[in-house]
Design a protein around this motif. Structure first.
Motif, short mmCIF file in Angstrom:
data_model
loop_
_atom_site.label_atom_id
_atom_site.label_comp_id
_atom_site.label_asym_id
_atom_site.label_seq_id
_atom_site.Cartn_x
_atom_site.Cartn_y
_atom_site.Cartn_z
N UNK A 198 0.83 -1.20 0.00
CA UNK A 198 0.00 0.00 0.00
C UNK A 198 0.86 1.26 0.00
N UNK A 199 0.26 2.37 -0.41
CA UNK A 199 1.01 3.63 -0.51
C UNK A 199 1.68 4.02 0.81
N UNK A 200 0.96 3.85 1.92
CA UNK A 200 1.49 4.30 3.20
C UNK A 200 2.65 3.42 3.67
N UNK A 201 2.78 2.24 3.05
CA UNK A 201 3.87 1.32 3.40
C UNK A 201 5.01 1.34 2.38
N UNK A 202 4.94 2.23 1.38
CA UNK A 202 6.01 2.20 0.38
C UNK A 202 7.33 2.76 0.90
N UNK A 203 7.33 3.23 2.15
CA UNK A 203 8.59 3.63 2.80
C UNK A 203 9.11 2.56 3.76
N UNK A 204 8.36 1.45 3.88
CA UNK A 204 8.77 0.37 4.78
C UNK A 204 9.70 -0.58 4.02
N UNK A 212 5.37 -11.90 -7.86
CA UNK A 212 5.08 -10.56 -8.36
C UNK A 212 4.67 -9.63 -7.23
N UNK A 213 5.14 -8.39 -7.31
CA UNK A 213 4.86 -7.41 -6.26
C UNK A 213 4.34 -6.13 -6.90
N UNK A 214 3.20 -5.69 -6.43
CA UNK A 214 2.54 -4.49 -6.92
C UNK A 214 2.67 -3.43 -5.83
N UNK A 215 3.18 -2.26 -6.18
CA UNK A 215 3.45 -1.24 -5.17
C UNK A 215 2.79 0.08 -5.57
N UNK A 216 1.94 0.60 -4.69
CA UNK A 216 1.34 1.91 -4.92
C UNK A 216 2.35 3.00 -4.60
N UNK A 271 0.39 4.21 -10.04
CA UNK A 271 0.18 5.63 -9.73
C UNK A 271 -0.99 5.71 -8.77
N UNK A 272 -0.83 6.51 -7.73
CA UNK A 272 -1.86 6.57 -6.70
C UNK A 272 -1.87 7.94 -6.06
N UNK A 273 -3.06 8.43 -5.78
CA UNK A 273 -3.23 9.66 -4.99
C UNK A 273 -3.88 9.27 -3.68
N UNK A 274 -3.16 9.45 -2.59
CA UNK A 274 -3.60 8.92 -1.30
C UNK A 274 -4.51 9.89 -0.56
#
Length: 348
Positions: free
Chosen positions: A132-138, A151-155, A183-186
């Motif tokens: 998820x977008x909020x975890x793309x810094x983890x 396969x890994x999908x990353x927002x 591409x995502x707008x959170x």
């Protein structure tokens, strides 16, 4: 091109449509299974869950920065902990939900929010992972998921270009090239004006990955535009009815909208085609209905062609309209009745 459990994802095939259940099961397994049924009926490729518990997401603190006070936040008035208590999908439900997906011939997978969730999902042999977008810094979480080789999908919501580069390098450092960026707008909901879809082809060029859209806008317009820009994956939240309520219901699609998304995204993809000039095979028969030069009144040998007796009309059996100035003032060599296509034989 990416392959998830036999389903190819890329510009050569129709977009991969993910229906995000999130917390819209409203803590009912029966409702969760019904949501899978509805998603399958709408024609999606996959249903996605979220795998966490309140304790793996945050601390049981209900004040300060752990309490949502912003007037613009959909979940104002709740603490983070109580929100996740309401929204989480019990882990013991996952197997049944994934089994229902399999019964319908669609894929079931999830977003893990910590490393214990990855370990759990591996026991269920999920075919892919979503970050998820909020975890793309983890980065530790991303590294662990990438190491599964799946396969890994990353927002990409909120991530700077430098942060995204770190994400991509982390995945590839584990020998995993099966990466899709969304591409995502959170914001919830998001607006079309905040969607910045022109980022999609730029992401493709920068990182050489498949790129899609995690879409929180209302309706299907933004998703369809994304497909036109090269998106190969579309993710949308869905529910039975927004009137039913639920943590994400306000910005989720209803079944008829989800079906429309599936249909229209495929049409948008089909419309991309290739660079094409001149008539397509399907247009060849239409060439006859272009305009051309015709005799507009009965004429006799020696009559002069004028703007009064030469017409530019349909169909296209006469000379092309571009020759009008050339033929005006010329005399005809044989009688011609109204409706005769003008040809060089009449003049030479």
């Amino acid at each position: 091109m990416i392959n998830i459990a036999g389903r190819e994802i890329g510009v050569h095939t129709n977009p991969f449509i993910i229906a995000e259940m999130s917390g819209n099961h409203n803590q009912s397994l029966e409702r969760a299974l019904h949501l899978v049924d509805l998603a399958a009926e709408a024609g999606v490729d996959a249903v996605k869950l979220q795998t966490y518990t309140p304790d793996t997401m945050t601390l049981a603190i209900h004040t300060g920065e752990f309490f949502i006070e912003s007037d613009t936040n959909l979940w104002k008035g709740q603490s983070l902990y109580t929100l996740y208590e309401e929204a989480y999908t019990p882990w013991e439900w996952h197997e049944a939900i994934f089994a229902r997906c399999k019964d319908h011939g669609i894929l079931g997978f999830s977003s893990p929010f910590d490393e214990t969730a990855v370990d759990f999902l591996e026991t269920l042999d999920v075919p892919a992972y979503k970050i998820a977008s909020f975890e793309n810094v983890d980065i530790p979480l991303i590294r662990k998921v990438a190491a599964t080789g799946k396969p890994i999908i990353i927002s990409t919501g909120m991530a700077s270009l430098a942060e995204l580069d770190e994400v991509v390098q982390t995945v590839r450092s584990q020998g995993n090239e099966q990466l899709i960026l969304l591409k995502c707008t959170s914001t919830y909901p998001a607006t079309p004006t905040n969607s910045n879809l022109l980022t999609i082809p730029h992401l493709q060029q920068l990182f050489g990955t498949e790129v899609g859209l995690s879409d929180h806008t209302m309706g299907v317009g933004t998703s369809i535009a994304a497909v036109a820009l090269g998106a190969t994956v579309i993710e949308k939240h869905f529910t039975t009815s927004r009137e039913d309520g639920g943590v994400d219901a306000a910005f989720s699609m209803e079944p008829h909208e989800l079906k429309l998304l599936v249909e229209e995204s495929e049409r948008a993809w089909q419309s991309l085609g290739k660079i094409q000039y001149g008539p397509t095979t399907a247009e060849l028969a239409s060439l006859e209905h272009r305009r051309s030069l015709y005799i507009g009144e009965d004429l006799q040998v020696g009559d002069v062609l004028t703007e009064d007796n030469v017409r530019i009309i349909r169909p296209a059996h006469g000379l092309a309209p571009k020759y009008l100035d050339l033929v005006l003032g010329k005399t005809i060599k044989t009688d011609a009745v109204t409706g005769t296509p003008l040809s060089w034989e009449l003049l030479l």
